[in-house]
Design a protein around this motif. Structure first.
Motif, PDB file in Angstrom:
ATOM      1  N   PRO A   1       0.796  -1.235   0.000  1.00 41.96           N
ATOM      2  CA  PRO A   1       0.000   0.000   0.000  1.00 41.96           C
ATOM      3  C   PRO A   1       0.825   1.279   0.000  1.00 41.96           C
ATOM      4  O   PRO A   1       0.424   2.271  -0.597  1.00 41.96           O
ATOM      5  N   ASP A   2       1.983   1.263   0.638  1.00 41.41           N
ATOM      6  CA  ASP A   2       2.808   2.468   0.674  1.00 41.41           C
ATOM      7  C   ASP A   2       3.895   2.470  -0.394  1.00 41.41           C
ATOM      8  O   ASP A   2       4.748   3.341  -0.418  1.00 41.41           O
ATOM      9  N   GLN A   3       3.872   1.467  -1.273  1.00 38.02           N
ATOM     10  CA  GLN A   3       4.789   1.332  -2.403  1.00 38.02           C
ATOM     11  C   GLN A   3       6.255   1.170  -1.986  1.00 38.02           C
ATOM     12  O   GLN A   3       7.162   1.455  -2.767  1.00 38.02           O
ATOM     13  N   ALA A   4       6.474   0.691  -0.770  1.00 37.32           N
ATOM     14  CA  ALA A   4       7.842   0.511  -0.279  1.00 37.32           C
ATOM     15  C   ALA A   4       8.582  -0.561  -1.073  1.00 37.32           C
ATOM     16  O   ALA A   4       9.752  -0.385  -1.439  1.00 37.32           O
ATOM     17  N   LEU A   5       7.918  -1.692  -1.334  1.00 39.48           N
ATOM     18  CA  LEU A   5       8.575  -2.765  -2.084  1.00 39.48           C
ATOM     19  C   LEU A   5       8.797  -2.344  -3.537  1.00 39.48           C
ATOM     20  O   LEU A   5       9.860  -2.593  -4.108  1.00 39.48           O
ATOM     21  N   ALA A   6       7.809  -1.712  -4.134  1.00 41.20           N
ATOM     22  CA  ALA A   6       7.967  -1.220  -5.507  1.00 41.20           C
ATOM     23  C   ALA A   6       9.134  -0.237  -5.585  1.00 41.20           C
ATOM     24  O   ALA A   6       9.915  -0.258  -6.547  1.00 41.20           O
ATOM     25  N   SER A   7       9.292   0.589  -4.574  1.00 38.38           N
ATOM     26  CA  SER A   7      10.403   1.532  -4.535  1.00 38.38           C
ATOM     27  C   SER A   7      11.728   0.791  -4.372  1.00 38.38           C
ATOM     28  O   SER A   7      12.715   1.122  -5.038  1.00 38.38           O
ATOM     29  N   GLN A   8      11.760  -0.217  -3.496  1.00 39.48           N
ATOM     30  CA  GLN A   8      12.980  -0.999  -3.288  1.00 39.48           C
ATOM     31  C   GLN A   8      13.428  -1.675  -4.587  1.00 39.48           C
ATOM     32  O   GLN A   8      14.614  -1.770  -4.865  1.00 39.48           O
ATOM     33  N   PHE A   9      12.469  -2.108  -5.387  1.00 37.05           N
ATOM     34  CA  PHE A   9      12.777  -2.773  -6.651  1.00 37.05           C
ATOM     35  C   PHE A   9      12.849  -1.790  -7.820  1.00 37.05           C
ATOM     36  O   PHE A   9      12.970  -2.206  -8.963  1.00 37.05           O
ATOM     37  N   ARG A  10      12.750  -0.509  -7.517  1.00 38.82           N
ATOM     38  CA  ARG A  10      12.876   0.555  -8.499  1.00 38.82           C
ATOM     39  C   ARG A  10      11.892   0.382  -9.656  1.00 38.82           C
ATOM     40  O   ARG A  10      12.238   0.583 -10.818  1.00 38.82           O
ATOM     41  N   VAL A  11      10.674   0.014  -9.310  1.00 40.15           N
ATOM     42  CA  VAL A  11       9.626  -0.153 -10.312  1.00 40.15           C
ATOM     43  C   VAL A  11       9.239   1.230 -10.829  1.00 40.15           C
ATOM     44  O   VAL A  11       8.880   2.105 -10.058  1.00 40.15           O
ATOM     45  N   ARG A  12       9.304   1.400 -12.139  1.00 40.30           N
ATOM     46  CA  ARG A  12       9.011   2.697 -12.749  1.00 40.30           C
ATOM     47  C   ARG A  12       7.733   2.680 -13.585  1.00 40.30           C
ATOM     48  O   ARG A  12       7.308   3.712 -14.078  1.00 40.30           O
ATOM     49  N   GLY A  13       7.143   1.508 -13.759  1.00 40.04           N
ATOM     50  CA  GLY A  13       5.920   1.393 -14.526  1.00 40.04           C
ATOM     51  C   GLY A  13       5.263   0.064 -14.243  1.00 40.04           C
ATOM     52  O   GLY A  13       5.928  -0.874 -13.790  1.00 40.04           O
ATOM     53  N   LEU A  14       3.968  -0.008 -14.468  1.00 43.33           N
ATOM     54  CA  LEU A  14       3.224  -1.242 -14.223  1.00 43.33           C
ATOM     55  C   LEU A  14       2.645  -1.753 -15.535  1.00 43.33           C
ATOM     56  O   LEU A  14       2.301  -0.952 -16.402  1.00 43.33           O
ATOM     57  N   PRO A  15       2.532  -3.053 -15.654  1.00 42.69           N
ATOM     58  CA  PRO A  15       3.063  -4.083 -14.760  1.00 42.69           C
ATOM     59  C   PRO A  15       4.583  -4.189 -14.885  1.00 42.69           C
ATOM     60  O   PRO A  15       5.160  -3.770 -15.883  1.00 42.69           O
ATOM     61  N   ALA A  16       5.189  -4.756 -13.866  1.00 45.88           N
ATOM     62  CA  ALA A  16       6.633  -5.027 -13.864  1.00 45.88           C
ATOM     63  C   ALA A  16       6.832  -6.412 -13.267  1.00 45.88           C
ATOM     64  O   ALA A  16       6.252  -6.723 -12.218  1.00 45.88           O
ATOM     65  N   THR A  17       7.621  -7.236 -13.938  1.00 48.70           N
ATOM     66  CA  THR A  17       7.807  -8.614 -13.498  1.00 48.70           C
ATOM     67  C   THR A  17       9.286  -8.957 -13.415  1.00 48.70           C
ATOM     68  O   THR A  17      10.030  -8.761 -14.381  1.00 48.70           O
TER      69      THR A  17
END
Length: 174
Positions: A124-140
């Protein structure tokens, strides 16, 4: 300064420059660049829809996908049937579905009736997405049984693309 001392200073200076160059080129000590293809997946803890904690060690020993998505993402929803079909055809691959920026109730409602295989986590707070440097969705992130990231795909994938990436999860292929 005598010639021998100047030569010694030059050799030491050159050695330091070579050491710095090799350190930068090989990524030694540059862990902030992770996670990237070829590196081990970093440790994390994520809560799934049942309130359990999911960690990479829980998934160790088998290939898995770390899939970032959101219910409001049209590309994610278009890709969903392809990824569900891939998961059903390949039960040896675990998928950790990570909903980015959404609450558990929203995720449950959006997945109602969808036959997902794997674990569904919330970020919910996008902490994991930030840790993995996700810049767009979807990302696998395609991760082998040893925990090494073998491929990173940003954007929706077709079933054919998924099948083509599957051999990269074999740790003996590298």
């Amino acid at each position: 300064m005598p010639r021998a001392q100047r030569m010694m200073v030059a050799v030491v200076f050159l050695g330091v420059l070579v050491w710095i160059g090799l350190t930068v080129a090989t990524g030694v000590g540059v862990h902030h660049r992770l996670p990237e293809r070829g590196f081990r997946v970093p440790d994390f803890a994520l809560t799934d829809l049942n309130g359990r904690t999911v960690t990479p060690s829980l998934l160790a020993g088998r290939p898995w996908l770390l899939h970032f998505w959101a219910s409001w993402c049209s590309s994610c929803l278009a890709e969903l049937p392809e990824l569900v079909a891939f998961a059903q055809a390949h039960p040896e691959v675990t998928i950790l579905w990570v909903s980015v920026g959404e609450q558990p109730l929203t995720v449950r409602r959006s997945l109602d009736g969808t036959p997902l295989r794997g674990l569904v986590g919330v970020d919910p707070d996008q902490a994991l997405a930030s840790q993995f440097r996700v810049r767009g969705l979807p990302a696998t992130f395609w991760i082998d049984a040893r925990g090494v990231i073998r491929e990173v795909v940003t954007g929706p994938m077709t079933r054919a693309q998924m099948e083509a990436l599957l051999p990269r999860l074999d740790p003996n292929a590298f």
